[in-house]
Motif scaffolding. Structure first.
Motif, PDB file in Angstrom:
ATOM      1  N   GLN A 170       3.282  16.272   8.040  1.00 41.16           N
ATOM      2  CA  GLN A 170       3.071  16.859   9.355  1.00 41.16           C
ATOM      3  C   GLN A 170       2.200  18.093   9.178  1.00 41.16           C
ATOM      4  N   GLU A 171       1.223  18.240  10.088  1.00 46.12           N
ATOM      5  CA  GLU A 171       0.315  19.371  10.010  1.00 46.12           C
ATOM      6  C   GLU A 171      -0.243  19.643  11.400  1.00 46.12           C
ATOM      7  N   LYS A 172       0.000  20.816  11.934  1.00 43.24           N
ATOM      8  CA  LYS A 172      -0.560  21.248  13.225  1.00 43.24           C
ATOM      9  C   LYS A 172      -0.387  20.220  14.339  1.00 43.24           C
ATOM     10  N   GLY A 173       0.812  19.711  14.509  1.00 42.23           N
ATOM     11  CA  GLY A 173       1.106  18.797  15.609  1.00 42.23           C
ATOM     12  C   GLY A 173       0.662  17.366  15.415  1.00 42.23           C
ATOM     13  N   VAL A 174       0.216  16.997  14.219  1.00 38.82           N
ATOM     14  CA  VAL A 174      -0.183  15.620  13.949  1.00 38.82           C
ATOM     15  C   VAL A 174       0.506  15.139  12.673  1.00 38.82           C
ATOM     16  N   LEU A 175       0.535  13.835  12.520  1.00 38.99           N
ATOM     17  CA  LEU A 175       0.981  13.235  11.264  1.00 38.99           C
ATOM     18  C   LEU A 175      -0.258  12.744  10.524  1.00 38.99           C
ATOM     19  N   ILE A 176      -0.279  12.993   9.232  1.00 34.00           N
ATOM     20  CA  ILE A 176      -1.400  12.566   8.412  1.00 34.00           C
ATOM     21  C   ILE A 176      -0.881  11.575   7.380  1.00 34.00           C
ATOM     22  N   LEU A 177      -1.500  10.422   7.387  1.00 30.26           N
ATOM     23  CA  LEU A 177      -1.121   9.342   6.501  1.00 30.26           C
ATOM     24  C   LEU A 177      -2.276   9.100   5.536  1.00 30.26           C
ATOM     25  N   ASP A 178      -2.015   9.235   4.233  1.00 27.89           N
ATOM     26  CA  ASP A 178      -3.037   9.024   3.208  1.00 27.89           C
ATOM     27  C   ASP A 178      -2.536   8.037   2.178  1.00 27.89           C
ATOM     28  N   GLY A 179      -3.396   7.105   1.798  1.00 29.06           N
ATOM     29  CA  GLY A 179      -2.996   6.136   0.783  1.00 29.06           C
ATOM     30  C   GLY A 179      -4.178   5.575   0.023  1.00 29.06           C
ATOM     31  N   ALA A 232       0.840  -1.196   0.000  1.00 29.62           N
ATOM     32  CA  ALA A 232       0.000   0.000   0.000  1.00 29.62           C
ATOM     33  C   ALA A 232       0.874   1.245   0.000  1.00 29.62           C
ATOM     34  N   PRO A 233       0.900   1.980  -1.106  1.00 30.24           N
ATOM     35  CA  PRO A 233       1.642   3.242  -1.116  1.00 30.24           C
ATOM     36  C   PRO A 233       0.889   4.295  -0.306  1.00 30.24           C
TER      37      PRO A 233
END
Length: 181
Positions: free
Chosen positions: A137-146, A131-132
């Motif tokens: 990083q955005e406003k103190g969080v990590l965002i993972l999208d795939g 899964a690619p």
């Protein structure tokens, strides 16, 4: 649809934190899919899932994830569709209530892109899945999208008349979005 689950193995990045992030914000995270019926896109999602994702952006190769989806929580757009999909010819949620993905490796692809590899189990069948995904990083969080394709017939999803790929396409696009603190 749930390679989705693969999904996630998620781990990595080139952010210089040096700290592992692992608290999934479920109210902001989603696991969804797009299938094609008679070549018309049909969107849906899963309302219940659990995810244990550990990521240290300074060492993405050490990341790990375990995702489980409650298959009976599917929302395919109508009560009739939801009931059909839970049945024996599709997910058979009575016998196989959950789908899972457990990561084994994460590889950096460059430019903030990664690929998680692991084993997805769906309807009693376990297969290697890739899964690619992107991580930012955005406003103190990590965002993972795939997003990745899943071949439903490989898992025995949609048997009998539903195995006709001119009616329901074999390929299902799985989409995931995880927010981690």
């Amino acid at each position: 649809m749930i390679r989705l689950l693969a999904i996630l193995s998620l781990l990595s990045s080139s952010f210089a934190y040096g700290a592992e992030l692992s608290v999934v914000q479920f109210d902001q995270s989603t696991i969804a899919f797009v299938s094609r019926q008679m070549n018309v896109p049909v969107e849906g999602d899963f309302k219940k899932f659990s995810a244990q994702i550990n990521i240290d952006p300074s060492r993405p190769e050490a990341g790990r994830a375990r995702i489980e989806i409650d298959l009976a929580s599917i929302d395919a757009g109508s009560a009739e569709a939801n009931d059909e999909i839970k049945g024996k010819t599709w997910f058979n949620t009575r016998e196989f209530p959950k789908a899972s993905f457990v990561s084994s490796t994460v590889k950096a692809l460059g430019g903030g892109s990664f690929e998680a590899a692991g084993k997805m189990t769906l309807k009693g069948k376990t297969m290697e899945t890739r899964a690619p995904f992107t991580l930012k990083q955005e406003k103190g969080v990590l965002i993972l999208d795939g997003t990745f394709p899943l071949k439903r017939l490989d898992y025995g999803i949609g048997s009998g008349v539903w195995s006709d790929t001119s009616v329901v396409a074999d390929e299902v696009l799985v989409k995931f979005h995880f927010v981690l603190k």
